[in-house]
Design a protein around this motif. Structure first.
Motif, short mmCIF file in Angstrom:
data_model
loop_
_atom_site.label_atom_id
_atom_site.label_comp_id
_atom_site.label_asym_id
_atom_site.label_seq_id
_atom_site.Cartn_x
_atom_site.Cartn_y
_atom_site.Cartn_z
N SER A 136 0.85 -1.19 0.00
CA SER A 136 0.00 0.00 0.00
C SER A 136 0.89 1.24 0.00
O SER A 136 2.11 1.15 0.20
N ALA A 137 0.27 2.40 -0.19
CA ALA A 137 0.98 3.69 -0.17
C ALA A 137 2.21 3.64 -1.08
O ALA A 137 3.32 3.99 -0.67
N PHE A 138 1.99 3.22 -2.33
CA PHE A 138 3.10 3.12 -3.29
C PHE A 138 3.59 4.49 -3.75
O PHE A 138 4.70 4.60 -4.27
N ASN A 139 2.79 5.53 -3.59
CA ASN A 139 3.11 6.82 -4.17
C ASN A 139 3.76 7.80 -3.20
O ASN A 139 3.79 9.01 -3.45
N GLU A 168 11.88 10.38 -0.13
CA GLU A 168 12.47 10.42 1.21
C GLU A 168 11.59 9.67 2.21
O GLU A 168 12.09 8.91 3.05
N GLN A 169 10.27 9.85 2.08
CA GLN A 169 9.35 9.20 3.01
C GLN A 169 9.32 7.68 2.78
O GLN A 169 9.32 6.89 3.74
N GLN A 170 9.32 7.27 1.51
CA GLN A 170 9.29 5.85 1.20
C GLN A 170 10.58 5.16 1.67
O GLN A 170 10.55 4.04 2.21
N THR A 171 11.69 5.83 1.47
CA THR A 171 12.98 5.28 1.90
C THR A 171 13.01 5.13 3.41
O THR A 171 13.41 4.09 3.95
N ARG A 172 12.56 6.16 4.11
CA ARG A 172 12.55 6.13 5.57
C ARG A 172 11.64 5.01 6.08
O ARG A 172 11.96 4.31 7.05
N ARG A 173 10.52 4.81 5.40
CA ARG A 173 9.58 3.75 5.77
C ARG A 173 10.25 2.38 5.72
O ARG A 173 10.16 1.59 6.67
N LEU A 174 10.95 2.09 4.62
CA LEU A 174 11.57 0.78 4.46
C LEU A 174 12.77 0.61 5.39
O LEU A 174 12.99 -0.48 5.93
N LEU A 175 13.54 1.66 5.58
CA LEU A 175 14.69 1.57 6.49
C LEU A 175 14.23 1.27 7.91
O LEU A 175 14.85 0.46 8.61
N SER A 196 10.87 -3.26 -4.98
CA SER A 196 10.43 -2.04 -5.69
C SER A 196 8.92 -1.96 -5.83
O SER A 196 8.38 -0.92 -6.19
N GLY A 197 8.23 -3.08 -5.58
CA GLY A 197 6.77 -3.09 -5.69
C GLY A 197 6.24 -3.02 -7.11
O GLY A 197 5.03 -2.87 -7.31
N ARG A 198 7.11 -3.14 -8.09
CA ARG A 198 6.65 -2.96 -9.48
C ARG A 198 5.82 -4.16 -9.94
O ARG A 198 6.00 -5.29 -9.49
N LEU A 199 4.88 -3.89 -10.87
CA LEU A 199 4.18 -4.91 -11.62
C LEU A 199 4.41 -4.57 -13.08
O LEU A 199 3.95 -3.52 -13.55
N LEU A 200 5.10 -5.39 -13.80
CA LEU A 200 5.53 -5.07 -15.15
C LEU A 200 4.33 -4.76 -16.04
O LEU A 200 3.40 -5.56 -16.16
N GLY A 201 4.37 -3.59 -16.65
CA GLY A 201 3.29 -3.16 -17.53
C GLY A 201 2.09 -2.60 -16.82
O GLY A 201 1.15 -2.12 -17.47
N ILE A 230 8.32 1.80 -6.83
CA ILE A 230 8.20 2.89 -5.87
C ILE A 230 9.41 3.81 -6.01
O ILE A 230 10.47 3.41 -6.50
N ASN A 231 9.23 5.03 -5.56
CA ASN A 231 10.32 6.01 -5.60
C ASN A 231 11.10 5.88 -4.30
O ASN A 231 10.64 6.29 -3.23
N CYS A 232 12.28 5.27 -4.39
CA CYS A 232 13.03 4.94 -3.19
C CYS A 232 14.52 4.98 -3.48
O CYS A 232 14.94 4.76 -4.63
N ASP A 233 15.33 5.26 -2.47
CA ASP A 233 16.78 5.26 -2.60
C ASP A 233 17.28 3.83 -2.37
O ASP A 233 17.52 3.42 -1.24
N PHE A 234 17.42 3.08 -3.46
CA PHE A 234 17.79 1.67 -3.33
C PHE A 234 19.23 1.49 -2.89
O PHE A 234 19.58 0.49 -2.25
N THR A 235 20.08 2.44 -3.22
CA THR A 235 21.45 2.35 -2.73
C THR A 235 21.48 2.40 -1.21
O THR A 235 22.23 1.67 -0.56
N ALA A 236 20.64 3.27 -0.64
CA ALA A 236 20.55 3.35 0.82
C ALA A 236 19.97 2.07 1.40
O ALA A 236 20.40 1.59 2.46
N LEU A 237 18.98 1.48 0.72
CA LEU A 237 18.39 0.23 1.20
C LEU A 237 19.42 -0.89 1.21
O LEU A 237 19.49 -1.70 2.14
N ILE A 238 20.20 -0.96 0.14
CA ILE A 238 21.21 -2.02 0.03
C ILE A 238 22.26 -1.86 1.12
O ILE A 238 22.67 -2.84 1.76
N ALA A 239 22.68 -0.61 1.36
CA ALA A 239 23.66 -0.36 2.42
C ALA A 239 23.09 -0.75 3.78
O ALA A 239 23.79 -1.35 4.62
N ALA A 240 21.81 -0.42 4.01
CA ALA A 240 21.19 -0.76 5.29
C ALA A 240 21.04 -2.27 5.45
O ALA A 240 21.21 -2.82 6.55
N ALA A 241 20.71 -2.97 4.36
CA ALA A 241 20.57 -4.42 4.42
C ALA A 241 21.88 -5.08 4.80
O ALA A 241 21.92 -6.02 5.59
#
Length: 597
Positions: free
Chosen positions: A467-470, A474-481, A496-501, A506-517
């Protein structure tokens, strides 16, 4: 997984229908039979036919999709169609007709009763047959372009049950469809490719058959299907393709190539190659363009010329019959098709640092699967048996948590009962172990949908955004972190929550997610569902380089879904992943140690 050629299965497992070009036979899979039944149901719903009749076709399609034995093969051996739920004598007769011809008379008749554009309208996300029927009957809309015009004019909102927000969503969806070249999901293309490769392999004079292009490179979607055939002079391979019953239109047909448009809308291009040029043609037509350009430059630097017919020194061909020989002529080892994207693979080949890519057989288990306890279709025991049949040693049961109402998920009490059921079943199972897990919703503030007391009793916790994909980046990144910081959090599902087509990432800083993981010790999922394939290949490689383990998971909702793991493997290989980079290639004891860290 060297060439990823799709070898045809033995004929005794397939129903045979006459081959128009050779008098031989061609095969029909359960999935193809089910697809015909679904199309019949779609058109009947467009015509506002009897709902019970529509439901009968849809139920029959679902039954066939879940039926493991090859129906066509049973009929070919002279056996009767087994008694299946909801399939009476009339439907059984139609299934037999489809199995023997690839289609049926009622489908051909129904296709002529509705405008062809309506089937295109069904490709608009959020539009099902019932809504398409209303748009057609009440507003006269028959094509995506007409839908776009009506939405822009504010006519859609006038229909009862649609409204302004629905109109806006439909406008966005139809514009996405109209402005995006049609791409096909791998699970739609793979059965078609397998059938055509199998049948072309039976044509007289054919030596080898393989797919090429983006399908062979395991791109997450495919624009068209390229098939290559090596054959002796005079082989009727071209005629075999153009005469296929699933061909709606022949776009071109010559002595060495043909292009056809299937009834499904997929374009299939066939190239006929002389055996001495097989490897050259396979290399050239597999691509990518960037990879081929790099090879051409290497050849020029060595005073050579490379083309789809071979490697030449002057007028002398020095390689061409195999891909290995083509690469060797340039001083390179063979490079797996999934790596051929111009992303450093040639440099790695020259340096001797190409990865030993993960293969399907490396997987020991699956860490994301559902049962009837939420939105799955099978029981715990059925899923365990199917996973074991797929060659797995362990399976994590990760039904949804209760916040996502549409999935009828588990609350804390329901999860506690399932924990007891899994413990009891594990005492009876031999050769496979069920792990206790949950796919818990990550709420908008980053908290998890279930309390620590129950999450702490699980083997693993798979967190996911539903939910809340939009949200803003900054908010989406903070949510996942914040979610990943939870002490019981194990794996971030379809990150990323994507469904092809249908839905963008989602708009997120994946580099930050990877570093946090990496810092937190979490894993990221590569969801193998064909409509997701999430993480994408670039983020897989970024996670690998950061030392973050990837879980290749089926997200199975039924027993047949474990077959989709191969699509996740293809994506992982595109991301340069080796077996050691994948969490669920580990033996169970080692996985348990990782989960308890």
């Amino acid at each position: 997984m060297r060439h990823l050629r799709l070898r045809h299965p033995s004929a005794d497992r397939r129903q045979l229908r006459p081959d128009l070009a050779t008098g031989r036979a061609m095969s029909v899979s359960n999935a193809e039979i089910a697809a015909v039944l679904e199309e019949i149901a779609d058109i009947l719903e467009l015509e506002e036919a009897n709902p019970f009749r529509i439901r009968a076709y849809r139920n029959a399609a679902r039954t066939l999709q879940a039926f493991a034995p090859d129906i066509a093969g049973l009929l070919a051996s002279g056996q009767a169609l087994p008694k299946l739920p909801g399939i009476g004598e009339d439907l059984a007769g139609k299934i037999g007709e489809i199995a023997s011809t690839g289609s049926c008379a009622i489908l051909q008749r129904l296709r002529g009763e509705v405008p062809a554009g309506l089937r295109e309208l069904l490709k608009v996300s959020t539009l099902g047959p019932r809504r398409v029927a209303r748009l057609w009957h009440e507003l006269g809309i028959q094509t995506p372009a007409e839908l776009q015009q009506a939405a822009r004019a504010g006519r859609i909102r006038q229909l009862h049950g649609f409204g302004e927000q629905t109109e806006e969503r439909l406008l966005q969806a139809v514009e996405l469809l109209l402005h995006t070249p049609q791409r096909w999901l791998l699970n739609r293309v793979a059965p078609i490719a397998e059938r055509l490769v199998a049948e072309l392999g039976k044509v007289p004079g054919v030596i080898e058959v393989a797919t090429a292009g983006s399908f062979r490179r395991c791109r997450d979607t495919v624009g068209d299907l390229d098939i290559l055939v090596s054959a002796r002079r005079g082989s009727p391979a071209i005629q075999r393709l153009t005469g296929d019953t699933e061909v709606g239109r022949v776009l071109a047909a010559g002595t060495t190539r043909a292009s056809v448009l299937l009834h499904s809308g997929l374009q299939v291009d066939l190239r006929l190659l002389a055996p001495p040029s097989w490897g050259a043609g396979l290399l050239y037509l597999t691509g990518s363009k960037a990879h081929n350009i790099a090879l051409r430059r290497m050849a020029q630097g060595r005073g050579l010329k490379i083309s789809e017919y071979g490697v030449y020194r002057g007028k002398q061909r020095i390689a061409g019959d195999s891909e290995e020989a083509m690469y060797q002529a340039l001083g390179l080892p063979w490079i797996a098709p999934e790596l051929r994207e111009g992303r450093g693979e040639i440099e790695a080949a020259l340096a001797g640092t190409l990865p030993t890519l993960v293969e399907l057989g490396d997987l020991r288990g699956d860490l994301h699967a559902h049962t009837r306890a939420s939105d799955g279709r099978n029981t715990l025991e059925e899923m365990a048996t199917a996973a074991q049949s797929a060659g797995l040693e362990y399976l994590a049961i990760t039904d949804h948590s209760h916040r996502l109402a549409i999935t009828h998920g588990l609350d804390a009490d329901g999860l506690a009962r399932q924990i007891e059921q899994i413990d009891a079943l594990n005492e009876q199972l031999v050769g496979i172990t069920l792990l206790k897990g949950i796919e818990v919703d990550i709420l908008e503030d980053g908290s998890l949908d279930l309390p620590d007391a129950i999450l702490g009793r699980l083997d693993l916790v798979v967190g996911a955004v539903h939910s809340a994909f939009n949200l803003a980046k900054e908010q989406q990144t903070r949510r996942l972190l914040r979610a990943m910081e939870h002490r019981h959090f194990s794996i971030l599902a379809h990150p990323s929550g994507r469904l092809l087509g249908e839905r963008p990432p989602i708009n997120c800083d994946f580099t930050a997610l990877i570093a946090a993981a990496r810092q937190r010790g979490c894993a990221l999922e590569l969801n193998a569902q064909a409509e997701r394939l999430d993480l994408d290949d670039l983020h897989c490689r970024e996670a690998r380089d950061a030392g973050v383990p990837i879980a290749i998971s089926s997200d199975a909702h039924r027993t047949l879904d474990f077959a989709g793991l191969r699509f996740g493997i293809g994506q992982a290989r595109r991301g340069w992943l080796e077996a050691k980079d994948v969490l669920n290639t580990r033996p169970l004891a080692e996985l348990r140690r990782w989960l308890k860290r």
